[in-house]
Design a protein around this motif. Structure first.
Motif, PDB file in Angstrom:
ATOM      1  N   GLN A 299      16.974  -4.816  38.159  1.00  0.00           N
ATOM      2  CA  GLN A 299      17.982  -5.866  38.050  1.00  0.00           C
ATOM      3  C   GLN A 299      17.685  -7.033  38.984  1.00  0.00           C
ATOM      4  N   LEU A 300      16.825  -6.820  39.976  1.00  0.00           N
ATOM      5  CA  LEU A 300      16.513  -7.845  40.968  1.00  0.00           C
ATOM      6  C   LEU A 300      15.326  -8.721  40.576  1.00  0.00           C
ATOM      7  N   THR A 301      14.650  -8.389  39.484  1.00  0.00           N
ATOM      8  CA  THR A 301      13.446  -9.125  39.101  1.00  0.00           C
ATOM      9  C   THR A 301      13.283  -9.126  37.585  1.00  0.00           C
ATOM     10  N   SER A 302      12.517 -10.081  37.098  1.00  0.00           N
ATOM     11  CA  SER A 302      12.189 -10.103  35.671  1.00  0.00           C
ATOM     12  C   SER A 302      10.786  -9.551  35.419  1.00  0.00           C
ATOM     13  N   LYS A 303      10.106  -9.120  36.473  1.00  0.00           N
ATOM     14  CA  LYS A 303       8.737  -8.604  36.345  1.00  0.00           C
ATOM     15  C   LYS A 303       8.730  -7.314  35.526  1.00  0.00           C
ATOM     16  N   PRO A 304       7.658  -7.101  34.750  1.00  0.00           N
ATOM     17  CA  PRO A 304       7.580  -5.890  33.924  1.00  0.00           C
ATOM     18  C   PRO A 304       7.140  -4.648  34.692  1.00  0.00           C
TER      19      PRO A 304
ATOM     20  N   ILE B 276      11.980   1.931  32.020  1.00  0.00           N
ATOM     21  CA  ILE B 276      13.318   1.528  31.589  1.00  0.00           C
ATOM     22  C   ILE B 276      13.167   0.239  30.781  1.00  0.00           C
ATOM     23  N   ASP B 277      13.570   0.271  29.519  1.00  0.00           N
ATOM     24  CA  ASP B 277      13.487  -0.912  28.653  1.00  0.00           C
ATOM     25  C   ASP B 277      12.090  -1.535  28.665  1.00  0.00           C
ATOM     26  N   ASN B 278      11.079  -0.699  28.537  1.00  0.00           N
ATOM     27  CA  ASN B 278       9.666  -1.121  28.498  1.00  0.00           C
ATOM     28  C   ASN B 278       9.205  -1.784  29.796  1.00  0.00           C
ATOM     29  N   ARG B 279       9.897  -1.542  30.886  1.00  0.00           N
ATOM     30  CA  ARG B 279       9.489  -2.009  32.209  1.00  0.00           C
ATOM     31  C   ARG B 279       9.323  -0.770  33.077  1.00  0.00           C
ATOM     32  N   LYS B 280       8.488  -0.884  34.117  1.00  0.00           N
ATOM     33  CA  LYS B 280       8.196   0.287  34.938  1.00  0.00           C
ATOM     34  C   LYS B 280       8.418  -0.001  36.416  1.00  0.00           C
ATOM     35  N   VAL B 281       8.923   1.019  37.099  1.00  0.00           N
ATOM     36  CA  VAL B 281       8.993   1.054  38.556  1.00  0.00           C
ATOM     37  C   VAL B 281       8.199   2.286  38.956  1.00  0.00           C
ATOM     38  N   PHE B 282       7.278   2.131  39.922  1.00  0.00           N
ATOM     39  CA  PHE B 282       6.517   3.308  40.332  1.00  0.00           C
ATOM     40  C   PHE B 282       6.300   3.342  41.833  1.00  0.00           C
ATOM     41  N   ASN B 283       6.189   4.555  42.330  1.00  0.00           N
ATOM     42  CA  ASN B 283       5.848   4.832  43.715  1.00  0.00           C
ATOM     43  C   ASN B 283       4.506   5.554  43.667  1.00  0.00           C
ATOM     44  N   PRO B 284       3.458   4.979  44.283  1.00  0.00           N
ATOM     45  CA  PRO B 284       2.136   5.587  44.180  1.00  0.00           C
ATOM     46  C   PRO B 284       1.953   6.867  44.983  1.00  0.00           C
ATOM     47  N   GLY B 285       2.903   7.220  45.829  1.00  0.00           N
ATOM     48  CA  GLY B 285       2.755   8.393  46.680  1.00  0.00           C
ATOM     49  C   GLY B 285       2.209   7.988  48.032  1.00  0.00           C
ATOM     50  N   SER B 286       1.552   8.891  48.715  1.00  0.00           N
ATOM     51  CA  SER B 286       1.044   8.619  50.049  1.00  0.00           C
ATOM     52  C   SER B 286      -0.198   9.456  50.305  1.00  0.00           C
ATOM     53  N   ILE B 287      -1.208   8.844  50.913  1.00  0.00           N
ATOM     54  CA  ILE B 287      -2.401   9.614  51.258  1.00  0.00           C
ATOM     55  C   ILE B 287      -2.296  10.195  52.666  1.00  0.00           C
ATOM     56  N   THR B 288      -1.177   9.936  53.338  1.00  0.00           N
ATOM     57  CA  THR B 288      -0.935  10.562  54.634  1.00  0.00           C
ATOM     58  C   THR B 288      -0.159  11.852  54.415  1.00  0.00           C
ATOM     59  N   LYS B 289       0.257  12.467  55.467  1.00  0.00           N
ATOM     60  CA  LYS B 289       0.971  13.740  55.365  1.00  0.00           C
ATOM     61  C   LYS B 289       2.195  13.597  54.462  1.00  0.00           C
ATOM     62  N   GLY B 290       2.247  14.404  53.415  1.00  0.00           N
ATOM     63  CA  GLY B 290       3.381  14.371  52.495  1.00  0.00           C
ATOM     64  C   GLY B 290       4.645  14.903  53.145  1.00  0.00           C
TER      65      GLY B 290
ATOM     66  N   GLU C 285      -3.266  -4.378  32.430  1.00  0.00           N
ATOM     67  CA  GLU C 285      -3.109  -4.847  31.052  1.00  0.00           C
ATOM     68  C   GLU C 285      -2.243  -3.907  30.221  1.00  0.00           C
ATOM     69  N   SER C 286      -2.512  -2.621  30.317  1.00  0.00           N
ATOM     70  CA  SER C 286      -1.739  -1.649  29.540  1.00  0.00           C
ATOM     71  C   SER C 286      -0.524  -1.135  30.317  1.00  0.00           C
ATOM     72  N   ARG C 287      -0.495  -1.420  31.607  1.00  0.00           N
ATOM     73  CA  ARG C 287       0.539  -0.912  32.526  1.00  0.00           C
ATOM     74  C   ARG C 287       0.529   0.616  32.566  1.00  0.00           C
ATOM     75  N   LYS C 288      -0.651   1.196  32.361  1.00  0.00           N
ATOM     76  CA  LYS C 288      -0.804   2.648  32.457  1.00  0.00           C
ATOM     77  C   LYS C 288      -1.010   3.023  33.919  1.00  0.00           C
ATOM     78  N   ILE C 289      -0.255   4.015  34.367  1.00  0.00           N
ATOM     79  CA  ILE C 289      -0.318   4.482  35.748  1.00  0.00           C
ATOM     80  C   ILE C 289      -0.765   5.933  35.730  1.00  0.00           C
ATOM     81  N   ASP C 290      -1.827   6.228  36.472  1.00  0.00           N
ATOM     82  CA  ASP C 290      -2.315   7.601  36.602  1.00  0.00           C
ATOM     83  C   ASP C 290      -2.181   8.033  38.052  1.00  0.00           C
TER      84      ASP C 290
END
Length: 72
Positions: A11-16, A31-45, A59-64
Motif C-alpha cells: 500500500q506504500l508503493t506502486s512498485k511491482p 498479492i495482486d501480481n505484485r511481490k514482497v520478499f525477504n531473501p533470508g540471511s547468510i548469518t546465523k539464522g 524480468e520475470s520477477r522469479k525468486i529462488d
C-alpha cells in the motif's frame, strides 16, 4: 513476516516488487501480481532458520531461495 504485513507494505508503493529484511527468514508473498520478499540471511539464522539467500530474475520477477551449508 506475514501476509497482512506484505499487504501493508504494498500500500506504500506502486512498485511491482519489494525486498524487505531483518527477520532472517526467507519468504515471498504474491498479492495482486505484485511481490514482497525477504531473501533470508547468510548469518546465523534466528529461531532455527537456515542460512539462506535469494536470487531474483527482474524480468520475470522469479525468486529462488537457496540454503547454505554451515560454513563455520
Amino acid at each position: 513476516r506475514n501476509y497482512e504485513g506484505a499487504k501493508q507494505i504494498l500500500q506504500l508503493t506502486s512498485k511491482p516488487l519489494v525486498a524487505i529484511g531483518h527477520s532472517h527468514v526467507g519468504d515471498v508473498w504474491t498479492i495482486d501480481n505484485r511481490k514482497v520478499f525477504n531473501p533470508g540471511s547468510i548469518t546465523k539464522g534466528r529461531r532455527g532458520s537456515p542460512r539462506s539467500y535469494a536470487t531474483l530474475d527482474p524480468e520475470s520477477r522469479k525468486i529462488d531461495f537457496h540454503t547454505l551449508e554451515a560454513l563455520w
